[in-house]
Design an enzyme around this catalytic site. Sequence first.
Site, PDB file in Angstrom:
ATOM      1  N   ASN A   1       0.851  -1.127   0.067  1.00 37.68           N
ATOM      2  CA  ASN A   1       0.049  -0.104  -0.158  1.00 37.68           C
ATOM      3  C   ASN A   1       0.763   1.360  -0.003  1.00 37.68           C
ATOM      4  OD1 ASN A   1      -2.625  -1.290   0.084  1.00 37.68           O
ATOM      5  ND2 ASN A   1      -1.908  -1.675   2.327  1.00 37.68           N
TER       6      ASN A   1
ATOM      7  N   ASP B   1      11.692   3.898   4.965  1.00 38.05           N
ATOM      8  CA  ASP B   1      10.351   3.849   5.944  1.00 38.05           C
ATOM      9  C   ASP B   1      10.928   3.604   7.363  1.00 38.05           C
ATOM     10  OD1 ASP B   1      11.259   1.324   5.057  1.00 38.05           O
ATOM     11  OD2 ASP B   1       9.373   0.608   5.440  1.00 38.05           O
TER      12      ASP B   1
ATOM     13  N   THR C   1       3.771  -5.480   4.754  1.00 33.99           N
ATOM     14  CA  THR C   1       4.039  -6.793   3.972  1.00 33.99           C
ATOM     15  C   THR C   1       5.205  -7.770   4.665  1.00 33.99           C
ATOM     16  OG1 THR C   1       3.564  -5.325   2.052  1.00 33.99           O
ATOM     17  CG2 THR C   1       4.712  -7.568   1.591  1.00 33.99           C
TER      18      THR C   1
ATOM     19  N   THR D   1      -9.483 -27.042  11.345  1.00 37.12           N
ATOM     20  CA  THR D   1      -8.366 -26.606  10.252  1.00 37.12           C
ATOM     21  C   THR D   1      -8.326 -24.886  10.359  1.00 37.12           C
ATOM     22  OG1 THR D   1      -8.517 -28.610   8.831  1.00 37.12           O
ATOM     23  CG2 THR D   1      -7.424 -26.712   8.123  1.00 37.12           C
TER      24      THR D   1
END
Length: 255
Positions: free
Chosen positions: A11, A109, A132, A184
């Site tokens: 993003n 960043d 990420t 699961t």
Amino acid sequence: MILAIDIGNTNVVLGCIEDDNILFEARMATDQLKTSDEYCAELFNILSLNRVEIERISGSIISSVVPPVLNSFCTAVKRLIGCEPLIVGPGIKTGLNVRTDDPAEVGGDLITAAVAAVKEYGAPLLIVDMGTATTISAIDAKGAYLGGCICPGLRISQEALTNRTSQLPGIRLETPKKAIGRNTVDCMRSGIMLGAAAMLDGLLDRMEDELGTEAKIIVTGGMARQIFPLCRREMIYDGNLLLKGLNILYKNNVK
């Protein structure tokens, strides 16, 4: 008023800042295939939606970990506001003592977040940025940036688990009710979500031991809100850390 932009792998976070006040924060998808004209149009629409008059924007600053997108954004911003943006990178005045092996390779960043965190919260610090990738930056008691660690982010872990196993489904990343899942999907949520929280707790303990003192934990990033409540360590959430840092860097470098 300035336009502050942080380009991440997933993003783009942007906002307008005036007199140290963040007027708005917005996000758009990072797309290496988009042209500068497309990004210019998106920026124009976001500013219009937030009722920002372009004529009031006197400058811009950009940090990026995606070089191809940075080039497109620079062209888009220059076309939109009529001046070159300031780029966070080697040569910019940060006021931060970076003591890594190669300071030039530290992501913009990470530096931006560190500058804002040191000013707002003091040192020593451990700064967690959950995007990420999940990164932790270590700031010692003297305010020097020592380095940190980089881990797979939540969605990377989820995608790897789903794509590399034949019988595990795609799931929504929701908070698990228990560590011991009874099906699961619950087992996967426990492993991904609680696993990320436990990883942070463990890494923060180890990094604090190496600092030799207790440190404040500052957490930011798009995935942070889902994980930091699951951690056992006390943390301070600051969703605007990057925009605050970009504002500080702009004021330090542009008269």
